[in-house]
Design an enzyme around this catalytic site. Structure first.
Site, PDB file in Angstrom:
ATOM      1  N   LEU A  69      33.620  44.327  -6.524  1.00  0.00           N
ATOM      2  CA  LEU A  69      33.115  43.301  -5.619  1.00  0.00           C
ATOM      3  C   LEU A  69      32.745  43.842  -4.247  1.00  0.00           C
ATOM      4  CD1 LEU A  69      35.528  40.372  -6.549  1.00  0.00           C
ATOM      5  CD2 LEU A  69      33.222  40.812  -7.384  1.00  0.00           C
ATOM      6  N   LYS A  70      32.975  45.125  -4.018  1.00  0.00           N
ATOM      7  CA  LYS A  70      32.568  45.737  -2.756  1.00  0.00           C
ATOM      8  C   LYS A  70      31.140  46.285  -2.816  1.00  0.00           C
ATOM      9  CE  LYS A  70      37.279  46.883  -1.329  1.00  0.00           C
ATOM     10  NZ  LYS A  70      38.226  47.956  -0.931  1.00  0.00           N
ATOM     11  N   GLY A 133      54.248  35.858   0.947  1.00  0.00           N
ATOM     12  CA  GLY A 133      55.335  35.044   0.426  1.00  0.00           C
ATOM     13  C   GLY A 133      55.369  35.110  -1.088  1.00  0.00           C
ATOM     14  N   HIS A 134      56.458  34.604  -1.639  1.00  0.00           N
ATOM     15  CA  HIS A 134      56.605  34.489  -3.080  1.00  0.00           C
ATOM     16  C   HIS A 134      57.226  33.138  -3.397  1.00  0.00           C
ATOM     17  CE1 HIS A 134      55.171  38.319  -4.515  1.00  0.00           C
ATOM     18  NE2 HIS A 134      55.871  38.958  -3.592  1.00  0.00           N
ATOM     19  N   ASN A 137      60.126  31.685  -1.521  1.00  0.00           N
ATOM     20  CA  ASN A 137      59.865  31.244  -0.157  1.00  0.00           C
ATOM     21  C   ASN A 137      59.186  29.884  -0.137  1.00  0.00           C
ATOM     22  OD1 ASN A 137      58.778  34.523  -0.092  1.00  0.00           O
ATOM     23  ND2 ASN A 137      60.688  33.950   0.911  1.00  0.00           N
ATOM     24  N   TYR A 138      58.235  29.681  -1.049  1.00  0.00           N
ATOM     25  CA  TYR A 138      57.476  28.433  -1.061  1.00  0.00           C
ATOM     26  C   TYR A 138      58.360  27.233  -1.388  1.00  0.00           C
ATOM     27  CZ  TYR A 138      53.882  32.029  -1.611  1.00  0.00           C
ATOM     28  OH  TYR A 138      53.104  33.151  -1.475  1.00  0.00           O
ATOM     29  N   ASP A 163      55.615  28.560  -8.635  1.00  0.00           N
ATOM     30  CA  ASP A 163      54.404  29.206  -9.164  1.00  0.00           C
ATOM     31  C   ASP A 163      53.733  28.399 -10.262  1.00  0.00           C
ATOM     32  OD1 ASP A 163      54.377  31.359  -7.492  1.00  0.00           O
ATOM     33  OD2 ASP A 163      55.155  32.793  -8.945  1.00  0.00           O
TER      34      ASP A 163
END
Length: 368
Positions: A69-70, A133-134, A137-138, A163
């Site tokens: 994508l670059k 974060g993971h 944390n959420y 998740d």
């Protein structure tokens, strides 16, 4: 129709004909895309060069293409692919897709009916939007983590609550809702799916209970968090755990009859001051038989009972065998697609198939 187009468009299921572009990432975004593929959607997963081909459960049913994508060439091809798609799924930090030149303004300008689904932990806006974060944390700031675990400390519930429940499932719901709006004549739009929002939404019933004084902060203080003696796990005589969930009085009464729990102490189930002693009494009762003996006595009855099985044993449980809840693919035993449909059954999952980006992009633009 080209060979590549045939390979990526054939299928069945309630979402057959739906075209999804997934930008490869980790966590809830690929799981959401897998769920869409399980239900028959055509999912093309954009991966970095050299990363296509390895089998992953979350990539099943998808077509995998490599794109750098670059580079302008690959970006143009991916933009063309998205122009022929119904929805895209990306799970990068806010601003990443814009810096790649593939943000919502660019893709919606070319495909006004596109549903642009964004999956993050903190959301696209807010003071934490750019922070790492993971899952742990959420769910920590939503009240969910504080309510899970023993009294002395919260315990991460794997990464199922944030998740996948608060993230992936809300993302899929958002995509399907936005697609319904498009079919009703609305324009495409951005779906901002944040795990913190979804996890908070999952706590709705507990917010109601708290408002009515029926839920206390902390753990092992409420009827669904392990405090109630009739809704928790216990060890059997062989040390193996079982789950006991006789919340309703009539189910509790059925358990007592089957288990021979005629001691008057079991009459005190609704007296919360007696819950600690009643938990101890239940622990003594379950320790009188092995798990196999308890299963023979209680499983399949209205006692609300089940053995606590490790993941390696779950596929062998007779009920899950009968429903074909698990299947094996590429040597990995894994959960089968869910839910099930009577008129539009989902296709049998297959491993991800590599394909050539240009061929698919051109085919989608031609038929989109």
């Amino acid at each position: 129709m080209s060979e590549t187009e045939t390979e990526t468009e054939t299928g069945s299921g309630p979402l057959a004909g739906l075209r999804i572009v997934e930008f490869a990432g980790i966590g809830p975004a690929p799981f959401a895309a897998m769920l869409l593929a399980d239900l028959g959607a055509t999912v093309v997963r954009i991966e970095r060069p050299g990363e296509t081909g390895a089998f992953e459960v979350l990539s099943r049913g998808k077509t995998s293409v490599a794109a750098d994508l670059k580079t302008a060439t690959d970006r143009e091809l991916v933009e063309g692919l998205c122009a022929g798609a119904d929805a895209i799924v990306e799970g990068y930090r806010p601003g990443v897709m814009e810096r790649l030149g593939l943000g919502p303004d660019v893709l919606l300008a070319r495909n006004p009916n596109l549903v642009y689904a964004r999956m993050t932990g903190w959301g696209q806006t807010g003071p934490l939007a750019q922070a790492a974060g993971h899952d742990i944390n959420y769910i920590a700031i939503t009240g969910a983590l504080d309510a899970i675990g023993p009294a002395d400390a919260p315990v991460p519930p794997l990464n199922l609550v944030g998740d996948y429940a608060g993230g992936s499932l809300y993302l899929v719901m958002g995509i399907l809702a936005a697609l319904l709006a498009v079919r009703g004549g609305a324009r495409g739009q951005v779906v901002d799916c944040a795990i913190v929002d979804g996890a908070a939404s999952l706590m709705a019933v507990f917010a109601e209970l708290k408002a009515h004084g029926r839920w206390r902060d902390g753990r092992e203080r409420n009827f669904l968090d392990g405090a109630a003696p009739f809704y928790r796990t216990y060890a059997c005589a062989d040390g193996l755990p079982i789950a006991f969930g006789a919340l309703e009085p009539h189910f509790y009464a059925r358990f007592r009859v089957l288990a021979g729990a005629d001691d008057p102490v079991f009459d005190l189930r609704d007296d919360e001051t007696r819950w600690p002693s009643l938990r101890a009494r239940f622990a003594e009762l379950f320790a009188t038989r092995t798990r196999a003996q308890w299963c023979a006595l209680l499983e399949g009855t209205d006692a609300c009972f089940a053995p606590v099985l490790p993941l390696g044993d779950a596929p062998s449980h007779p009920h899950l065998v009968a429903r074909e809840t698990f299947f094996e693919m590429e040597g990995i035993v894994q959960p089968a697609p869910a839910p099930r449909f009577s008129a539009t059954p989902s296709p049998k999952p297959i491993a991800a198939r590599p394909a050539e980006l240009r061929a698919i992009a051109e085919a989608w633009l031609k038929t989109g």
